[in-house]
Design a protein around this motif. Structure first.
Motif, PDB file in Angstrom:
ATOM      1  N   SER A  49       0.810  -1.227   0.000  1.00 49.87           N
ATOM      2  CA  SER A  49       0.000   0.000   0.000  1.00 49.87           C
ATOM      3  C   SER A  49       0.838   1.269   0.000  1.00 49.87           C
ATOM      4  CB  SER A  49      -0.915   0.014   1.232  1.00 49.87           C
ATOM      5  OG  SER A  49      -0.148   0.015   2.429  1.00 49.87           O
ATOM      6  N   SER A  50       2.178   1.136   0.052  1.00 49.67           N
ATOM      7  CA  SER A  50       3.037   2.310   0.233  1.00 49.67           C
ATOM      8  C   SER A  50       2.947   3.308  -0.909  1.00 49.67           C
ATOM      9  CB  SER A  50       4.490   1.867   0.421  1.00 49.67           C
ATOM     10  OG  SER A  50       4.934   1.137  -0.712  1.00 49.67           O
ATOM     11  N   SER A  51       2.678   2.835  -2.121  1.00 52.43           N
ATOM     12  CA  SER A  51       2.636   3.743  -3.270  1.00 52.43           C
ATOM     13  C   SER A  51       1.255   4.315  -3.530  1.00 52.43           C
ATOM     14  CB  SER A  51       3.128   3.013  -4.526  1.00 52.43           C
ATOM     15  OG  SER A  51       2.290   1.901  -4.808  1.00 52.43           O
ATOM     16  N   THR A  52       0.235   3.829  -2.816  1.00 54.31           N
ATOM     17  CA  THR A  52      -1.139   4.277  -3.094  1.00 54.31           C
ATOM     18  C   THR A  52      -1.848   4.883  -1.888  1.00 54.31           C
ATOM     19  OG1 THR A  52      -1.992   2.050  -2.614  1.00 54.31           O
ATOM     20  CG2 THR A  52      -1.434   2.547  -4.907  1.00 54.31           C
ATOM     21  N   ASP A  53      -1.472   4.503  -0.684  1.00 57.57           N
ATOM     22  CA  ASP A  53      -2.195   4.957   0.505  1.00 57.57           C
ATOM     23  C   ASP A  53      -1.208   5.155   1.652  1.00 57.57           C
ATOM     24  OD1 ASP A  53      -3.862   5.343   2.721  1.00 57.57           O
ATOM     25  OD2 ASP A  53      -5.423   4.035   1.903  1.00 57.57           O
ATOM     26  N   ALA A  54      -0.695   6.380   1.789  1.00 59.26           N
ATOM     27  CA  ALA A  54       0.321   6.675   2.799  1.00 59.26           C
ATOM     28  C   ALA A  54      -0.214   6.476   4.205  1.00 59.26           C
ATOM     29  CB  ALA A  54       0.830   8.102   2.632  1.00 59.26           C
ATOM     30  N   LYS A  55      -1.487   6.849   4.427  1.00 61.22           N
ATOM     31  CA  LYS A  55      -2.043   6.719   5.773  1.00 61.22           C
ATOM     32  C   LYS A  55      -2.180   5.253   6.174  1.00 61.22           C
ATOM     33  CE  LYS A  55      -5.881   8.017   8.783  1.00 61.22           C
ATOM     34  NZ  LYS A  55      -5.928   6.671   9.372  1.00 61.22           N
ATOM     35  N   LEU A  56      -2.650   4.413   5.248  1.00 67.77           N
ATOM     36  CA  LEU A  56      -2.799   2.993   5.556  1.00 67.77           C
ATOM     37  C   LEU A  56      -1.433   2.366   5.843  1.00 67.77           C
ATOM     38  CD1 LEU A  56      -4.590   0.506   5.797  1.00 67.77           C
ATOM     39  CD2 LEU A  56      -4.315   0.143   3.333  1.00 67.77           C
ATOM     40  N   THR A  57      -0.436   2.763   5.060  1.00 68.28           N
ATOM     41  CA  THR A  57       0.916   2.259   5.301  1.00 68.28           C
ATOM     42  C   THR A  57       1.393   2.626   6.698  1.00 68.28           C
ATOM     43  OG1 THR A  57       1.490   2.398   2.952  1.00 68.28           O
ATOM     44  CG2 THR A  57       3.311   2.358   4.523  1.00 68.28           C
ATOM     45  N   ALA A  58       1.189   3.882   7.071  1.00 70.49           N
ATOM     46  CA  ALA A  58       1.609   4.328   8.406  1.00 70.49           C
ATOM     47  C   ALA A  58       0.854   3.586   9.496  1.00 70.49           C
ATOM     48  CB  ALA A  58       1.396   5.833   8.530  1.00 70.49           C
ATOM     49  N   ASP A  59      -0.440   3.363   9.301  1.00 70.13           N
ATOM     50  CA  ASP A  59      -1.236   2.648  10.305  1.00 70.13           C
ATOM     51  C   ASP A  59      -0.741   1.207  10.471  1.00 70.13           C
ATOM     52  OD1 ASP A  59      -2.761   4.880  10.724  1.00 70.13           O
ATOM     53  OD2 ASP A  59      -4.426   4.223   9.448  1.00 70.13           O
ATOM     54  N   LEU A  60      -0.449   0.554   9.357  1.00 73.50           N
ATOM     55  CA  LEU A  60       0.036  -0.826   9.423  1.00 73.50           C
ATOM     56  C   LEU A  60       1.392  -0.906  10.132  1.00 73.50           C
ATOM     57  CD1 LEU A  60      -0.958  -2.004   5.835  1.00 73.50           C
ATOM     58  CD2 LEU A  60      -1.828  -2.975   7.967  1.00 73.50           C
TER      59      LEU A  60
END
Length: 743
Positions: free
Chosen positions: A506-517
């Motif tokens: 998800s790092s290239s499409t959703d920065a917030k989701l990446t940070a949450d994970l």
């Protein structure tokens, strides 16, 4: 030349009184012993050393080294007595006293092990009687006399396993150089090639770096293995029955053992075991490996093969194999729970040198019909295989384990865990289809048991195998579910590990989701005090920061992650972090092109050793490495690349950490350039790790004399008086005073 046969003993030695110019001729080139010849000839030139004993295993070349050193020392008078194969010299003292000249001389006693007691008594008496007498002895064991100067003669350095095909790397090892030299004496057209390099390296390693054994193999002597076997048989005859019994039983250990394990295998009191082991070490049949709470004892390959033949001939090998398998089954099951907890580093370090023994135990359990025990051990070891990069072996044993659990009633939970573990290893190997099948089976089995946490982790892993353009929805759905699972108080490290590939996806499409994970995974890793997991998260956060242009934050996160990954000898994430660190180092210190190339080379070698599928190219690597290459001459770059590929994962990480993290803020002063050259800095780092000059020379493939000069120059440039101060300087630059776990 006059030879006087002594009429005593069962066999007759030869006494030769002559000048060094007429000593026995040298046969072929003496390879890899330049430093030993120089040192020994210097000792022979000092009259203060009245008794020097060359010790070492049979076939290591003690006699040959003595001849070379004597020729270089140019002594006025030498008396040489060949005692090889001689026994029963009770009146050796008086015989020698009658034959030695009245003038000062050097008495050379070659091959004393068969008559060690008689020789020691004779030497002790003669040194007391004759002030002008000096003695040089060669023996597989010391004479144990007052004032004896021991001169150990070690085997030649050999390439470590796994053997590489890089000819330039291999030919730097003295054992390989000896093999090539002797092979060319038989066939002048012989050369080291990519086709035969690994075979030559393996031969040198299996022959323990013993020159005689290597020469026999290279020169294709008739029945070389029989002649190599006789080297050990000669030492074996010098042992008593108890010593022979322990040595043969310990031969089932592929790696090493310690005193407590030896006691278990022999059922003797501790003091008796220690006495026997010390005797075997004294005869150079066992080697001591320092480190840890207990010293480790390893056996030469040639000795092990000899002892295994004896065990087999006596019908005792099956029982010894069974006891060996039981011991390592217990060790594997004990280790499993600790490979993801606060004692992670200690257990990884403990298992690493025992890996071959663990595999031998698994094989023995399987062949003896104990497949369930083998499966339990394999499941317990899966995290070790994954972290240390033994992917092919891990996948093979986990496949067997999953099948065994699936066909054995009452082992559904272990079946699910084995499928998940196999899927994780398969995914790293690049087999996404097999990994997906494993994760589907694991998710179903976990669901049937009502284990929602591990079912969520399996589904998250399954989503990470979907690389289709339409797979982002699957990733987001699995990530949302996993975040809910991770919030539960019973969530485990397995859940945290499953979050990491989703964060990558998800790092290239959703920065917030990446940070949450990453936040959720890090919280679980910190709660479990899992050093590897925290290091992995720091590395990923560093990559994210770099992609956003925050280079200083990225480098600091990568440095902190590398510090933790190094502590457990990590191999899977380490190459990516090393390459990222090398990119940042190039931008911050462009004068360190040599070191940048070494780090890229080390990362490449570590990745190749694991067989992991190629990861995405590290941001900035495509330009940093070519730029670093252009800053060096062709020969400098080739040397840096060759040196880097020879580094272990731990050594490479240590070099990267030695440069320290970047300044913490924009107003911080620029780091003071090191007063050392790149090579001097390498030496200083290894000094800080407690290595001796000889160990540093072997690590960097330099002569020991060159290392001595480097250490002196390092102390001069740093203006410090000792190696301890050098270590303090390095540790100060590494800034390793922070906590072990960073949230």
């Amino acid at each position: 030349m006059t030879a006087v046969a002594l009429a005593t003993g069962e066999l007759c030695p030869q006494l030769i009184i002559d000048t060094p110019s007429r000593l026995p001729g040298r046969h072929g080139t003496l390879v890899g012993r330049d430093l030993e010849v120089l040192t020994l000839s210097a000792l022979l030139g000092e009259e203060a050393h009245r008794l020097i004993t060359l010790t070492g295993p049979g076939g290591v070349g003690k006699s040959r080294l003595a001849r070379e050193a004597l020729a270089d020392a140019r002594l006025a008078r030498v008396v040489r007595l060949d005692l090889h194969g001689t026994t029963g010299q009770d009146d050796l003292t008086e015989t020698l006293a009658a034959l030695l000249p009245d003038e000062p001389c050097l008495l050379v006693l070659d091959g004393c092990e068969q008559t060690a007691d008689a020789t020691a008594a004779a030497v002790d008496t003669l040194l007391g009687r004759l002030p002008g007498l000096r003695v040089l002895a060669t023996s597989r064991r010391a004479l144990h006399l007052y004032g004896e100067q021991l001169f150990p003669v070690p085997p030649l350095p050999t390439p470590p396993s796994p053997y590489r095909q890089d000819i330039r790397e291999l030919q730097d090892y003295a054992a390989v150089g000896l093999f090539v030299d002797r092979a060319r004496a038989v066939d002048p057209t012989f050369t080291l090639t990519e086709a035969n390099a690994r075979t030559v390296a393996e031969i040198c390693d299996r022959m323990d770096g013993l020159p005689l054994a290597i020469e026999l193999m290279a020169e294709k002597h008739p029945s070389p293995h029989r002649r190599i076997r006789s080297i050990t048989e000669h030492s074996f005859r010098l042992l008593d029955e108890d010593q022979r019994a322990l040595l043969t039983r310990l031969s089932v250990f592929t790696a090493g053992t310690n005193f407590p394990t030896a006691e278990q295998f022999w059922n003797l009191p501790a003091h008796r075991t220690e006495q026997t082991v010390e005797t075997l070490v004294g005869h150079h049949l066992l080697r001591v490996t320092p480190g840890g709470a207990e010293p480790e004892f390893t056996m030469f390959n040639t000795v092990r093969e000899f002892c295994l033949e004896r065990l087999s001939a006596e019908g005792r090998l099956p029982d010894a194999r069974r006891r060996h398998a039981e011991h390592f089954l217990f060790l594997a099951l004990e280790a499993g729970p600790h490979l993801t907890g606060p004692r992670q580093a200690q257990w990884f370090q403990r298992l690493a040198p025992l890996h071959e023994d663990l595999l031998a135990a698994l094989t023995c359990l399987e062949r003896s019909g104990r497949r369930l025990d083998a499966a339990r051990a394999a499941l317990a070891l899966h995290r070790f295989w994954l972290v240390r990069g033994h992917l092919d072996l891990g996948e093979q044993w986990l496949a067997k384990a999953a099948q065994t659990f699936a066909t054995t009633s009452g082992h559904e939970e272990q079946s699910a865990r084995a499928e998940s573990a196999r899927g994780e290893v398969s995914l790293v190997r690049g087999n996404a289809r097999l990994a997906a099948d494993c994760f589907r089976r694991a998710a179903r089995l976990f669901r049937e048991q009502g284990d929602t946490a591990h079912e969520g982790a399996a589904l998250a892993w399954l989503a990470s195998t979907d690389h289709r353009p339409t797979g982002s929805g699957t990733v987001h759905g699995a990530a949302a579910h996993l975040l809910r699972v991770a919030a539960h108080e019973r969530a485990t490290v397995e859940v945290a590990n499953a979050a990491l590939p989703l964060a990558v996806g998800s790092s290239s499409t959703d920065a917030k989701l990446t940070a949450d994970l990453l936040d959720a995974a890090n919280a679980l890793f910190v709660r479990a005090r899992d050093v590897r997991g925290v290091g992995y998260v720091l590395g990923m956060r560093g990559a994210v920061a770099d992609s956003r242009g925050d280079r200083a934050l990225s480098e600091r996160l990568l440095w902190e992650g590398l510090h933790r990954l190094r502590s457990i000898g990590e191999h899977m994430v380490l190459p990516m972090v090393l390459e990222s660190h090398a990119v940042h180092l190039w931008h911050r210190m462009p004068h360190q092109g040599h070191q940048v190339a070494r780090l890229f080379a080390a990362a490449s070698a570590v990745r190749e050793s694991t067989g992991a599928h190629p990861p995405p190219i590290v941001h900035g690597a495509a330009t940093a490495l070519p730029d670093a290459r252009r800053s060096l001459s062709g020969s400098e770059y080739a040397a840096a690349w060759r040196e880097g590929r020879g580094l272990s994962a731990v050594a490479a990480a240590g070099e990267a950490l030695a440069f320290g993290p970047p300044p913490s803020g924009p107003s911080a002063a620029a780091p003071r350039p090191t007063p050392l050259t790149a090579r001097q800095h390498e030496v200083a780092v290894l000094v800080s790790q407690g290595m001796t000059n000889r160990q540093i020379a072997q690590q960097l493939r330099l002569s020991e004399w060159t290392v001595v000069n480097h250490v002196r120059e390092v102390m001069r440039r740093l203006e410090v008086p000792s190696r301890l101060h050098v270590a303090k300087w390095v540790l100060g630059r590494q800034q390793q005073d922070g906590p072990d776990i960073v949230a």
